[in-house]
Design a protein around this motif. Structure first.
Motif, PDB file in Angstrom:
ATOM      1  N   LEU A  11       0.831  -1.210   0.000  1.00  0.00           N
ATOM      2  CA  LEU A  11       0.000   0.000   0.000  1.00  0.00           C
ATOM      3  C   LEU A  11       0.863   1.256   0.000  1.00  0.00           C
ATOM      4  O   LEU A  11       0.539   2.247  -0.678  1.00  0.00           O
ATOM      5  CB  LEU A  11      -0.927  -0.016   1.215  1.00  0.00           C
ATOM      6  N   LEU A  12       1.983   1.218   0.712  1.00  0.00           N
ATOM      7  CA  LEU A  12       2.893   2.357   0.742  1.00  0.00           C
ATOM      8  C   LEU A  12       3.507   2.613  -0.633  1.00  0.00           C
ATOM      9  O   LEU A  12       3.579   3.757  -1.085  1.00  0.00           O
ATOM     10  CB  LEU A  12       3.996   2.121   1.773  1.00  0.00           C
ATOM     11  N   VAL A  13       3.907   1.559  -1.320  1.00  0.00           N
ATOM     12  CA  VAL A  13       4.494   1.715  -2.656  1.00  0.00           C
ATOM     13  C   VAL A  13       3.452   2.268  -3.630  1.00  0.00           C
ATOM     14  O   VAL A  13       3.731   3.199  -4.399  1.00  0.00           O
ATOM     15  CB  VAL A  13       5.078   0.372  -3.152  1.00  0.00           C
ATOM     16  N   LEU A  14       2.240   1.717  -3.594  1.00  0.00           N
ATOM     17  CA  LEU A  14       1.190   2.186  -4.508  1.00  0.00           C
ATOM     18  C   LEU A  14       0.806   3.638  -4.240  1.00  0.00           C
ATOM     19  O   LEU A  14       0.672   4.438  -5.173  1.00  0.00           O
ATOM     20  CB  LEU A  14      -0.043   1.288  -4.403  1.00  0.00           C
ATOM     21  N   PHE A  18       1.102   6.882  -6.773  1.00  0.00           N
ATOM     22  CA  PHE A  18      -0.066   7.714  -7.078  1.00  0.00           C
ATOM     23  C   PHE A  18       0.120   9.140  -6.584  1.00  0.00           C
ATOM     24  O   PHE A  18      -0.270  10.097  -7.265  1.00  0.00           O
ATOM     25  CB  PHE A  18      -1.340   7.123  -6.477  1.00  0.00           C
ATOM     26  N   LEU A  19       0.717   9.306  -5.412  1.00  0.00           N
ATOM     27  CA  LEU A  19       0.931  10.641  -4.873  1.00  0.00           C
ATOM     28  C   LEU A  19       1.890  11.439  -5.752  1.00  0.00           C
ATOM     29  O   LEU A  19       1.659  12.621  -6.012  1.00  0.00           O
ATOM     30  CB  LEU A  19       1.467  10.537  -3.442  1.00  0.00           C
ATOM     31  N   CYS A  69       0.233   4.793   6.538  1.00  0.00           N
ATOM     32  CA  CYS A  69       1.057   3.600   6.273  1.00  0.00           C
ATOM     33  C   CYS A  69       2.432   3.735   6.919  1.00  0.00           C
ATOM     34  O   CYS A  69       2.938   2.781   7.512  1.00  0.00           O
ATOM     35  CB  CYS A  69       1.223   3.386   4.773  1.00  0.00           C
ATOM     36  N   ILE A  70       3.029   4.913   6.817  1.00  0.00           N
ATOM     37  CA  ILE A  70       4.344   5.154   7.415  1.00  0.00           C
ATOM     38  C   ILE A  70       4.278   4.976   8.931  1.00  0.00           C
ATOM     39  O   ILE A  70       5.120   4.305   9.538  1.00  0.00           O
ATOM     40  CB  ILE A  70       4.841   6.579   7.071  1.00  0.00           C
ATOM     41  N   ILE A  71       3.252   5.559   9.550  1.00  0.00           N
ATOM     42  CA  ILE A  71       3.114   5.474  11.006  1.00  0.00           C
ATOM     43  C   ILE A  71       2.865   4.035  11.445  1.00  0.00           C
ATOM     44  O   ILE A  71       3.483   3.546  12.400  1.00  0.00           O
ATOM     45  CB  ILE A  71       1.993   6.416  11.497  1.00  0.00           C
TER      46      ILE A  71
END
Length: 81
Positions: A11-14, A18-19, A69-71
């Motif tokens: 999810l972090l990579v996706l 997208f960001l 996701c980072i947290i």
């Protein structure tokens, strides 16, 4: 716990991809990097107000998901070690 870690990394990579794409889609305000690469020429072809607001909302949503996701990955790493 390992499955949650993998899901969060994917999810972090996706969301990172997208960001990045969403930020690049924003209309340049002038005087920055966008003008340097020809963004100033297409300023009259910019998106409408509604489209720009929706792009802002979607970018904000992606940034919130990215931050979460980072947290969560940091918390999982902290308490698993």
């Amino acid at each position: 716990m390992e499955i949650l870690n993998i899901v969060l990394i994917v999810l972090l990579v996706l969301t990172s991809i997208f960001l990045t794409l969403l930020i690049l889609m924003h209309k340049g305000k002038g005087g920055g990097m966008s003008d340097m690469f020809g963004g100033g020429m297409s300023s009259s072809l910019g998106s409408s107000g509604v489209a720009e607001r929706n792009l802002n909302r979607f970018t904000t949503l992606m940034a919130i998901i990215w931050g979460a996701c980072i947290i969560l990955l940091g918390l999982i790493t902290r308490f698993n070690a």
